[in-house]
Design an enzyme around this catalytic site. Structure first.
Site, PDB file in Angstrom:
ATOM      1  N   LYS A 201       1.186  -0.887  -0.153  1.00  0.00           N
ATOM      2  CA  LYS A 201       0.320  -0.338  -0.017  1.00  0.00           C
ATOM      3  C   LYS A 201       1.156   1.211  -0.156  1.00  0.00           C
ATOM      4  CE  LYS A 201      -1.978   3.364   2.048  1.00  0.00           C
ATOM      5  NZ  LYS A 201      -1.602   4.248   1.567  1.00  0.00           N
ATOM      6  N   GLU A 276       9.461   1.142  10.812  1.00  0.00           N
ATOM      7  CA  GLU A 276      10.548   2.197  10.889  1.00  0.00           C
ATOM      8  C   GLU A 276      10.000   4.023  10.524  1.00  0.00           C
ATOM      9  OE1 GLU A 276      13.611   2.020  10.162  1.00  0.00           O
ATOM     10  OE2 GLU A 276      13.632  -0.291   9.899  1.00  0.00           O
ATOM     11  N   CYS A 310      13.961  10.688   7.221  1.00  0.00           N
ATOM     12  CA  CYS A 310      13.817  10.523   8.310  1.00  0.00           C
ATOM     13  C   CYS A 310      14.720  10.401   9.145  1.00  0.00           C
ATOM     14  CB  CYS A 310      13.111   9.214   8.287  1.00  0.00           C
ATOM     15  SG  CYS A 310      14.489   8.008   7.485  1.00  0.00           S
ATOM     16  N   GLU A 407       8.893  16.400  14.951  1.00  0.00           N
ATOM     17  CA  GLU A 407       9.817  15.855  13.845  1.00  0.00           C
ATOM     18  C   GLU A 407       9.562  17.259  12.660  1.00  0.00           C
ATOM     19  OE1 GLU A 407       8.898  12.668  11.879  1.00  0.00           O
ATOM     20  OE2 GLU A 407      10.469  12.064  10.623  1.00  0.00           O
TER      21      GLU A 407
HETATM   22  P1  NAD Z   1       2.573   8.538   7.374  1.00  0.00           P
HETATM   23  O1  NAD Z   1       2.086   7.091   8.531  1.00  0.00           O
HETATM   24  O2  NAD Z   1       0.902   9.448   7.412  1.00  0.00           O
HETATM   25  O3  NAD Z   1       1.680   7.277   6.499  1.00  0.00           O
HETATM   26  C1  NAD Z   1       2.743   6.700   6.090  1.00  0.00           C
HETATM   27  C2  NAD Z   1       1.668   5.071   5.248  1.00  0.00           C
HETATM   28  O4  NAD Z   1       1.087   4.556   6.323  1.00  0.00           O
HETATM   29  C3  NAD Z   1       0.837   5.434   3.771  1.00  0.00           C
HETATM   30  O5  NAD Z   1       1.415   5.202   3.019  1.00  0.00           O
HETATM   31  C4  NAD Z   1      -0.409   6.539   4.923  1.00  0.00           C
HETATM   32  O6  NAD Z   1      -1.187   5.998   3.823  1.00  0.00           O
HETATM   33  C5  NAD Z   1      -0.753   4.966   5.933  1.00  0.00           C
HETATM   34  N1  NAD Z   1      -1.511   5.332   6.467  1.00  0.00           N
HETATM   35  C6  NAD Z   1      -2.077   6.295   7.441  1.00  0.00           C
HETATM   36  N2  NAD Z   1      -2.733   6.178   8.390  1.00  0.00           N
HETATM   37  C7  NAD Z   1      -3.194   4.750   8.059  1.00  0.00           C
HETATM   38  C8  NAD Z   1      -3.661   4.161   8.998  1.00  0.00           C
HETATM   39  N3  NAD Z   1      -4.649   4.684   9.790  1.00  0.00           N
HETATM   40  N4  NAD Z   1      -3.805   2.896   9.016  1.00  0.00           N
HETATM   41  C9  NAD Z   1      -3.303   2.356   8.100  1.00  0.00           C
HETATM   42  N5  NAD Z   1      -1.606   2.918   7.396  1.00  0.00           N
HETATM   43  C10 NAD Z   1      -2.302   4.214   7.115  1.00  0.00           C
HETATM   44  O7  NAD Z   1       3.653   9.223   7.079  1.00  0.00           O
HETATM   45  P2  NAD Z   1       3.967   9.969   6.226  1.00  0.00           P
HETATM   46  O8  NAD Z   1       3.409  11.106   6.269  1.00  0.00           O
HETATM   47  O9  NAD Z   1       3.593   9.198   4.640  1.00  0.00           O
HETATM   48  O10 NAD Z   1       6.235   9.762   5.775  1.00  0.00           O
HETATM   49  C11 NAD Z   1       6.631  11.145   6.905  1.00  0.00           C
HETATM   50  C12 NAD Z   1       6.527  10.008   7.537  1.00  0.00           C
HETATM   51  O11 NAD Z   1       7.932   8.409   7.660  1.00  0.00           O
HETATM   52  C13 NAD Z   1       7.842  10.713   8.737  1.00  0.00           C
HETATM   53  O12 NAD Z   1       8.161  10.730   9.826  1.00  0.00           O
HETATM   54  C14 NAD Z   1       9.611  10.249   8.638  1.00  0.00           C
HETATM   55  O13 NAD Z   1      10.626   9.922   9.442  1.00  0.00           O
HETATM   56  C15 NAD Z   1       8.925   8.407   8.598  1.00  0.00           C
HETATM   57  N6  NAD Z   1       9.571   7.319   7.203  1.00  0.00           N
HETATM   58  C16 NAD Z   1      10.309   6.786   8.449  1.00  0.00           C
HETATM   59  C17 NAD Z   1      11.847   5.929   7.640  1.00  0.00           C
HETATM   60  C18 NAD Z   1      12.215   5.748   8.305  1.00  0.00           C
HETATM   61  O14 NAD Z   1      12.895   4.073   7.486  1.00  0.00           O
HETATM   62  N7  NAD Z   1      12.789   5.239   9.831  1.00  0.00           N
HETATM   63  C19 NAD Z   1      11.791   6.212   6.839  1.00  0.00           C
HETATM   64  C20 NAD Z   1      11.161   7.321   5.664  1.00  0.00           C
HETATM   65  C21 NAD Z   1       9.967   8.265   6.072  1.00  0.00           C
END
Ligand code: NAD
Length: 503
Positions: A201, A276, A310, A407
């Site tokens: 997804k 992650e 991240c 963040e």
């Molecule tokens: P997000 O958590 O909003 O979304 C990530 C994914 O989760 C998307 O596909 C989204 O559709 C899905 N999602 C959202 N709500 C959900 C729910 N209730 N149930 C299941 N899935 C759901 O994050 P974002 O804004 O897309 O990305 C940025 C974040 O990702 C930042 O916090 C960043 O630090 C983190 N990130 C971490 C790493 C790592 O490896 N640690 C790498 C890249 C990004």
């Protein structure tokens, strides 16, 4: 309902890429291409102009159910019959296919995510292909152990025990928008190497390269249903996947907030999970650091990909003796970066992924400033269209300031002074996050003292933000659970079975 593509004809991309963007995108499930129920769609934007470039299905529970069933059928059918070396060969072939499709994939990513075309070529395409090749090698290197055991009953019986590694099963992979293709590959590659099948997804903001990858996987000859791609909103498709009883393992990259929801949903079904998550990574600069590296630290550690990384070094801790010099250099770098569309490689700051993200970053800067922090560079959006934020430097923030604690995920850095090693370690660890850290000094002993003391999954010395498929990646504390990359990543996708034979 069909939403017409409105602006893709104006993008500086090839005719092939235009045709892809304008296509009638469908979910990739089993052997078929599916629409979402009621033909629900999500519009996809070009962040540099704010215009719509494509639309994809808004999948939900029904589509996730179908995809999980397809992944299960593939797992129990043709996929499990392949020898490990056949899985390896398919992954290697896929790496070649990703590279061959690189010009299109990179253009689509820049059009959709906004990132520099250079980053799209090097990371989304290049690093994805390398990751696939690295993980391909593990397909033939999963092994258990033979064990000496001391079982005393029945008296006189001897035993031979062993462990066997088996694929964990159907993997639900949920990924964010910051490096859309690469984040998907970080999940899919080890899962396939281990013998699992996948329902992916992608983020609703950036679904296009995931759909293209799904098609490449099919074209490469993977059996149908081995990788399924369901585009949709997080609270619909994502939540349905996270709570699905047919998923054996959830692999999530995203925010800590959503990671907690995923973990809770997983526990209800006892689904294995790895997370992650976010970070607030410190870059710690001692006064004996090589001054020539300050600019590199700003460019690579903070402003790379507009800070939408991240591991972004968004808290720079600077020993007092060099604070002014570091601040001046960061301000000069920030003010000197060229802002504009990712399609011009000369532009060093490209748009953030969405209007929502742009206003989130700007409002955090406003809140931080209202709480006493000083904006010494940037702090606003430039004039004109698109979701841009000027590279920003903050000083004078209290430890409790939002810009020190949360963040940001944008091109914003907060510089904070420290006195000595103890102070540097205390400030570095004063965060709920623990994804990464870097230490900058010419004294290698000093660097290792810091590296041992900091609570972070990755510690860089005199560099920041560099990763490798062989180097474990993941977070301490609220930055996650589990590790990606390296041998440890394969373990995420394997169960360990103990087999005990009475002789
Ligand atoms: P997000 O958590 O909003 O979304 C990530 C994914 O989760 C998307 O596909 C989204 O559709 C899905 N999602 C959202 N709500 C959900 C729910 N209730 N149930 C299941 N899935 C759901 O994050 P974002 O804004 O897309 O990305 C940025 C974040 O990702 C930042 O916090 C960043 O630090 C983190 N990130 C971490 C790493 C790592 O490896 N640690 C790498 C890249 C990004």
């Amino acid at each position: 309902m069909t939403i017409q593509t409105r602006i893709s004809s104006g993008l500086p991309v090839s005719e092939r890429t235009k045709a892809f963007l304008a296509g009638d995108h469908k979910l990739i499930v089993g052997a078929g291409n599916l629409s979402a129920q009621g033909d629900a769609k999500i519009e996809v934007y070009d962040p540099a102009s704010g215009g719509v470039i494509a639309s994809v299905p808004a999948g939900g529970k029904a589509e996730v159910d179908t995809a999980v069933a397809a992944a299960r059928a593939a797992l129990e059918g043709p996929w499990s019959k392949l020898r490990p070396s056949e899985r390896e060969r398919l992954l290697l072939k896929l790496a070649d296919a990703v590279e061959a499709d690189g010009p299109l994939l990179a253009e689509v990513e820049t059009a959709n995510n906004g990132q520099s075309i250079g980053i799209a070529h090097a990371l989304e395409v290049g690093a994805s292909a390398e990751h696939l090749r690295y993980m391909a090698g593990w397909a033939t290197k999963c092994y258990g152990q033979t064990l000496d055991v001391s079982i005393p009953i029945p008296p006189g019986t001897r035993y031979r025990a062993m462990t066997r590694k088996e694929p964990v099963g159907v993997v639900g992979a949920i990924v964010p928008w910051n490096f859309p293709l690469l984040m998907a590959v970080w999940k899919i590659a080890p899962a396939l190497a281990a013998g699992c099948t996948v329902v992916l997804k992608p983020a609703e903001e950036t679904p296009l390269t995931a759909l293209r990858l799904g098609q490449l996987i099919r074209d490469t000859g993977f059996p149908e249903g081995v990788v399924n791609v369901v585009t949709g909103y997080g609270h619909e498709a994502g939540a349905a996947l996270a709570s699905h009883p047919g998923i054996d393992k959830l692999a999530f990259t995203g925010s800590t907030e959503v990671g907690k929801l995923i973990g809770r949903a997983a526990i209800d079904n006892m689904t294995r999970f790895s997370l992650e998550l976010g970070g607030k990574s410190p870059m710690v600069m001692f006064d004996d650091m090589n001054p020539d590296l300050i600019g590199l630290a700003a460019n690579l550690g903070v402003y790379f990909n507009q800070g939408q990384v991240c591991t972004c070094g968004s808290r720079v801790l600077v020993q007092k003796g060099i604070f002014d010099k570091v601040a001046q250099t960061f301000v000069a770098v920030a003010n000197g970066l060229k802002i504009g569309s990712g399609f011009d490689p000369a532009n060093q700051i490209n748009p953030l992924v969405s209007a929502k993200q742009q206003s989130r970053v700007l409002s955090m800067v406003e809140r931080g400033a209202a709480d006493g922090a000083m904006i010494v560079a940037g702090g606003a959006a430039p004039d004109g269209p698109g979701f841009f934020v000027k590279p920003t430097v903050i000083i004078g923030a209290k430890p409790s300031n939002v810009l020190v604690r949360e963040e940001i995920f944008g091109p914003v850095v907060t510089l904070l002074p420290f006195t000595d090693m103890a102070d540097a370690i205390a400030q570095a660890n004063d965060s709920v996050y623990g994804l990464s850290a870097s230490v900058w000094s010419r004294d290698i002993e000093r660097c290792f003292i810091f590296a041992d003391a900091v609570k972070a999954g990755t510690v860089w010395i005199n560099t920041h933000n560099v990763v490798d498929p062989n180097m474990p990646f993941g977070g301490y504390k609220q930055s996650g659970i589990g590790r990606e990359h390296g041998a440890v990543a394969i373990e995420n996708y394997l169960e360990t079975k103990a087999i005990c034979l009475a002789l």
